[in-house]
Design an enzyme around this catalytic site. Structure first.
Site, PDB file in Angstrom:
ATOM      1  CB  CYS A  77      -0.863  -0.036   1.145  1.00 14.22           C
ATOM      2  SG  CYS A  77      -2.453   1.050   0.723  1.00 14.22           S
ATOM      3  CG  HIS A 173      -3.294  -3.464   3.995  1.00  9.84           C
ATOM      4  ND1 HIS A 173      -2.079  -2.622   4.554  1.00  9.84           N
ATOM      5  CD2 HIS A 173      -3.843  -2.531   3.474  1.00  9.84           C
ATOM      6  CE1 HIS A 173      -2.327  -1.249   4.219  1.00  9.84           C
ATOM      7  NE2 HIS A 173      -3.252  -0.808   3.424  1.00  9.84           N
ATOM      8  CD  GLU A 175      -0.364  -5.339   6.374  1.00 14.53           C
ATOM      9  OE1 GLU A 175      -0.297  -6.081   4.980  1.00 14.53           O
ATOM     10  OE2 GLU A 175      -0.491  -4.156   6.237  1.00 14.53           O
TER      11      GLU A 175
HETATM   12  N1  GLN Z   1      -3.440   6.476   1.014  1.00 20.40           N
HETATM   13  C1  GLN Z   1      -2.323   6.059   1.828  1.00 20.40           C
HETATM   14  C2  GLN Z   1      -1.167   6.837   0.789  1.00 20.40           C
HETATM   15  O1  GLN Z   1      -1.468   7.450  -0.168  1.00 20.40           O
HETATM   16  C3  GLN Z   1      -2.020   4.663   1.600  1.00 20.40           C
HETATM   17  C4  GLN Z   1      -3.059   4.098   2.412  1.00 20.40           C
HETATM   18  C5  GLN Z   1      -2.458   2.740   2.995  1.00 20.40           C
HETATM   19  O2  GLN Z   1      -1.287   2.435   3.212  1.00 20.40           O
HETATM   20  N2  GLN Z   1      -3.460   1.875   3.582  1.00 20.40           N
HETATM   21  O3  GLN Z   1      -0.242   6.768   1.337  1.00 20.40           O
END
Ligand code: GLN
Length: 197
Positions: A77, A173, A175
């Site tokens: 992410c 994710h 995890e």
């Molecule tokens: N929206 C976040 C970003 O731009 C990422 C979100 C997340 O890691 N769950 O960094």
């Protein structure tokens, strides 16, 4: 063999719990010197602008770029955003090591978070069922270079998991689930990388 989890900000403890369950020794990496002691690194989800600013403040940028030349990195992410070479429409500190163009918050405000199961062929060596994918204000890969392998797409074709040589990136994710297969996959990437190095 130790796997590090970058512990500047975000969901690093959850990654450690997954690695604990695989009996892998982990280090929460808070200082650049600690990179010398690990075989690979996970960069967790969180807020990519904060991770970038803290990485600069703690003098992590150059050591992380050097690490990336030699050892595997998995970004989940915000971690995917942080390792990308190109971002769509955002200027923020990134490592810029993986040949992907990433769009932050690709699924808009209305679908802030969602869970869906996706077929990920690379994981079927461990077991055949679809993988539960948790998306939280997730990014997506808009474009990629010739050495990038697509591991998974959503039904609308958005690219959400990619691999390029010793780099792995997931928009979701693993995890935050009970399913250890992605962590096992990264562990196997780490083992194979060091065997061939
Ligand atoms: N929206 C976040 C970003 O731009 C990422 C979100 C997340 O890691 N769950 O960094």
């Amino acid at each position: 063999m130790k796997i590090g989890v970058l512990a500047l900000q975000g969901a690093f403890i959850e990654h450690q719990h997954m690695l604990d369950r695989l009996n892998v020794e982990t280090i929460d990496v808070r200082l650049p010197e600690q990179l010398d002691a690990i075989s690979s690194l996970i960069i967790p989800g969180g807020e990519s602008t904060t991770i970038g600013k803290l990485a600069e403040a703690y003098n992590f940028m150059v050591p992380l770029q050097q690490f990336a030349q030699k050892k595997p990195i998995w970004g989940t992410c915000a971690g995917m955003i942080f390792i990308a070479k190109h971002l769509d429409n955002h200027h923020q500190p990134t490592l810029g090591v993986m040949d992907i163009m990433v769009q932050r918050n690709a699924f808009g405000r209305q679908v802030d978070s969602f869970i869906t199961s996706l077929d990920i062929p690379e994981l079927t060596t461990y077991s055949p069922e679809p993988f539960p994918c948790v998306f939280i204000r997730a990014p997506a890969v808009l474009d990629f270079g010739p050495s990038v392998q697509i591991l998974s797409r959503l039904p609308d074709d958005s690219i959400v998991a990619v691999k390029e040589k010793h780099f792995l990136a997931t928009a979701f994710h693993p995890e935050l689930t009970d399913d250890l297969r992605f962590h096992r996959f990264f562990l196997d990437m780490t083992i194979n990388h060091h065997k061939n190095f």
